[in-house]
Scaffold this active site. Structure first.
Site, PDB file in Angstrom:
ATOM      1  N   GLU A  56       0.841  -1.197   0.000  1.00  0.00           N
ATOM      2  CA  GLU A  56       0.000   0.000   0.000  1.00  0.00           C
ATOM      3  C   GLU A  56       0.881   1.253   0.000  1.00  0.00           C
ATOM      4  OE1 GLU A  56      -2.351   0.303   3.570  1.00  0.00           O
ATOM      5  OE2 GLU A  56      -3.657   1.874   2.746  1.00  0.00           O
ATOM      6  N   LYS A  69      -9.335   1.648  -2.626  1.00  0.00           N
ATOM      7  CA  LYS A  69      -9.624   1.171  -1.264  1.00  0.00           C
ATOM      8  C   LYS A  69     -11.029   1.574  -0.818  1.00  0.00           C
ATOM      9  CE  LYS A  69      -7.287   1.175   3.282  1.00  0.00           C
ATOM     10  NZ  LYS A  69      -6.060   1.654   3.979  1.00  0.00           N
ATOM     11  N   CYS A  80      -5.374  -3.257   2.401  1.00  0.00           N
ATOM     12  CA  CYS A  80      -5.264  -3.213   3.873  1.00  0.00           C
ATOM     13  C   CYS A  80      -6.598  -3.392   4.605  1.00  0.00           C
ATOM     14  CB  CYS A  80      -4.574  -1.902   4.262  1.00  0.00           C
ATOM     15  SG  CYS A  80      -3.682  -2.028   5.850  1.00  0.00           S
TER      16      CYS A  80
END
Lengths: 550, 550
Positions: free
Chosen positions: A44, A126, A162
């Site tokens: 990330e 994300k 994540c």
């Protein structure tokens, strides 16, 4: 389908340094091509480092991103590169977000972009933006709303970033697209017990959805965060089939056998103490490397906190780069000087003794008229501590060595530290380590050799700022203190709840009050590596002016 | 419909102090009843103060809120009370928010609750949660999604909270419900030019929708924020019909004539300098009041920054509570001592002279062996500054006076300040005031009397840390410096853009680099009142380890 290797690049990215981060990605791609590996995954925000904070608000970011995208296309020649970076989001947002827009050059996604054979293939944005603990992602990013699958060399890979993988619904939505494998890129900072938490989530997601998952993490220190790496993969049953090392930049190759991830290299899970100690060493090493410092100087008092800090510093920077300074005063025991000297000798670092006596004497002398009629109190102790701060900072300024502070979390919690005195310095190594854990780590670093003289560990702790002073004069024993503090600070329990779990009522109230009224000290303290589920710093944002009562 | 008065309570709430805040609301309600006014409006988060920060994450909050709701019902006996407070939100959220939940005791709305005749009538939940600049509302709150109208004594009142009114779509959605009047409660901190921004938004919203709007704001200081109050109201045409004073707790009564808000009391808009100066005085006064300090001590150098800080302190705390200490050294000009003494006499505060010479001498002496072979550099200057820090902190510790630091924003930006030296202290009064504005304010406070000796204003600025030193030896003239800094820091312009607007290339690069590399100093600085559109502190979150290049 034939067997295929996928390479996870557990990368140490430097915040803001696009050029160095791109070079690392470029070298990793060249190596992958040389090794015949055609899928390379980087963490990330590998391009910017994590967290880039308000650098993301600078208008110059847009041009930097354009340049980087061109470079990333080039890097992906001959293979597929999946890498985390910010990407521009369309201006149209939820109506109620409009207020923010005037304060941003543009809106950004936190994305995982797929580059293939020299061009950009696709990008996932994300979905779940953490905005709690140390995370401020909603300050910078707009959430994506769609899951994403990308077919790479015949494998349908679900892409996540994540926090997404901690949310069962997001993983399920991705699996619903029909995926062979999930790839999640992370910037997941270390904390004690964090590794088992990651295992738990991944095992649960994989087995519930019958989908293997590969997890690639950043590694390295950045201000108060330390990324432990520890990239790993689980198969359809949720069993761990690959495990990278911790606290080291490395490549982890995982094997797709056509149906599942096969068992490949698995590093052993290190001990709790090893992990914590490496987190501290990594925090120190990278803070120095990334701020451009080489040498450290610290006050070595003959006590356990500075002794452990010294061992960390030597392990992080090399003995030749560490200068330990003993600054005795009237209340310094002879054994403190002896033990400090002995430890410096054992570790092989420079050692000096500089008395604070003349400075303290002159200070007390000029202040005499103002102190007349006032009883002796903590003021005189603070003067000693602050004269030490002046000396260390002068050595720092003159030699270019950065001052390490040596206070621990228990002290920072209750304010048992002197602002501009022992708190003076650039990096607070033990800031998030409870005193009881300091003892654990002291024994840990002493497991093979006497890195810390045994007497430093066994003698009763004392600040040595007054005659015959011991910490236990004014604080409960550390095992009890740390339990109360942990409940109050890390578990947010109320004083009453702590009392109800068996602690003395007056003691709990006194300790919690000390925590509350010492916020002003912590606000001016140096950064230090966060290694628990709640550190001081970005993690715990309390007002200074605050009349909250229990 | 008959004419009706609505009272806006421009309240100074204390963060965390539910008890005092409830008392204030109770007294305001009693007064309203006595005055025959039946609608009372209090600001955003008036119950908790703003910003409560991580106090909102404490599980004990739930019980405190339950108790407060009972009290607020009681307070509303005989009238309608609209007041801002956190309320519990249902657990069900957007799926992608799930990750946060385990870190929160529960989820909260930032609400405007209507209590009437002893019971809770309804609540509106803030739709637009600011999460930029100093604001972190998405860390704590879940956004409401619906507009709300509430009929109170025959008036259909649209309810909004702060940021909502800056978003045209939210105001339109509220108006679409059919409203007579919009009521917006705020915790809108002061910044230069903020008042005209508020006017612009309200005028635009009111005239575009043909709806009058009443705006009630918090007042008072809280750590780095200062709320200016300045509550006001606009009629259907967007004309201001009522205006409260700034920086004072007060009641503003507005008149609903059955169709529109009628012209009522309107305070004059004060000057830019008056507003800025009052923001600083309010910041100081409330930081002391809310942290429990009475007395201040500061280093008075004979320079303009400490001179202005002293005037602020005296205006905030009273001359009898301020101790000015002149700490001369070899490089201190005689006129500095004379002017400092003279200013203290004019203002009537305690004045002392304490030489740092003996301390500095002893410090240099013990460090002699380490300094041998090294040229004289900033180290020797920092030692002087840090000895002053030790003395001031000792006086603070011994007498209970809080140390005010005196550095300005220009210095904080380029690091022209000594950590643990002149930066040592609890509150940094001029932290967000450019040096050029320091001059403006010095002339402003001197408009009626010589609060600052004229020579302090007219002589060239110098830190007096080396022989014949002047600020202009190492920095560009402040008018040019401040322009560059403002473009870089407040407008986020790139160095190239600043160069393109007519500044010297080398100078711009040097200054911007100084800003970048001094983040570590600012991170350890005292809090101080934010008075510009971008202050240092919560407002500007930059990494320390940061290799961003221009």
């Amino acid at each position: 389908m034939t067997q295929r290797s996928i390479r996870l690049f557990q990368m140490d990215a430097t915040v803001g340094d696009f050029s160095v981060n791109l070079q690392k990605l470029s070298r990793a791609a060249a190596q992958a091509r040389a090794d015949g590996i055609s899928i390379l995954i980087a963490p990330e925000l590998a391009l910017t480092g994590y967290p880039p904070e308000d650098l993301l608000l600078r208008p110059a970011l847009i041009h930097k991103l354009e340049f980087a995208e061109t470079k990333l296309c080039e890097i992906s020649e001959g293979l597929t590169l999946c890498v985390g970076l910010p990407t521009l989001a369309p201006k149209k947002l939820r109506e109620c977000d409009r207020g923010d827009l005037s304060f941003r050059p543009s809106s950004l996604h936190n994305s995982l972009v797929v580059y293939q054979y020299g061009r950009r293939l696709t990008a996932y944005h994300k979905n779940s933006l953490p905005n709690y603990q140390v995370f401020d992602e909603r300050r910078y990013f707009v959430a994506g709303t769609e899951p994403m699958v990308c077919e790479i060399e015949g494998i349908r890979i679900g892409l996540l970033v994540c926090e997404d993988v901690w949310v069962p619904e997001i993983v399920e939505a991705t699996c619903a697209l029909g995926v062979d494998l999930i790839m999640v890129v992370n910037a997941s900072p270390f904390a004690e017990n964090k590794i088992s938490e990651r295992y738990w989530h991944l095992t649960d997601r994989a087995s519930n959805n019958q989908i293997p998952i590969a997890y690639v993490n950043l590694v390295g220190g950045q201000d108060e965060l330390v990324f432990d790496g520890g990239s790993f993969a689980v198969n359809r049953q949720g069993k761990i089939v690959a495990q990278a090392n911790f606290f080291a930049e490395e490549m982890l190759d995982i094997i797709w056998d056509g149906k599942d991830l096969a068992k490949s290299c698995t590093a052993a899970l290190p001990s709790k103490d090893w992990l914590l100690y490496q987190a501290l060493v990594t925090g120190v090493r990278d803070y120095f490397a990334k701020t451009g410092f080489k040498k450290a100087v610290l006050g070595l008092s003959g006590g356990i906190d500075s002794a452990l800090t010294l061992v960390c510093a030597v392990d992080a920077l090399g003995a030749e780069n560490v200068h330990a300074v003993m600054m005795p005063y009237l209340y310094t025991a002879e054994i403190s000087v002896t033990d400090a000297r002995r430890q410096a000798e054992i570790l092989g670092c420079e050692f000096s003794v500089v008395s604070i006596e003349p400075m303290v004497r002159e200070c007390m002398d000029v202040l005499g008229p103002f102190f007349k009629g006032h009883p002796v109190d903590a003021t005189e102790e603070n003067i000693q501590s602050r004269c030490r701060g002046v000396l260390l900072m002068a050595l720092s300024n003159k030699t270019g060595a950065l001052v390490l502070t040596t206070g621990n979390k228990s002290e920072m919690a209750v304010g048992y530290a002197t602002l501009y005195g022992d708190m003076a310095g650039g990096f607070a190594v033990l800031k998030d380590v409870w005193k009881t854990r300091v003892y654990d780590l002291a024994r840990f670093v002493n497991r093979d050799r006497e890195a810390i003289p045994e007497r430093v560990i066994s003698r009763p702790p004392s600040a040595e700022l007054a005659p015959e002073q011991e910490d236990s004069d004014s604080l409960p024993p550390y095992d009890r203190l740390d339990q109360m503090l942990s409940l109050y600070i890390e578990s947010d329990q109320s004083p009453q709840a702590i009392i109800d779990s068996g602690f003395d009522s007056e003691e709990v109230k006194r300790i919690c009050r000390l925590v509350d009224i010492n916020e002003y000290k912590r606000r001016q303290s140096a950064v230090g590596p966060r290694v628990t589920a709640r550190g001081f710093g970005r993690d715990r944002r309390y007002p200074i002016a605050n009349r909250w009562s229990f």
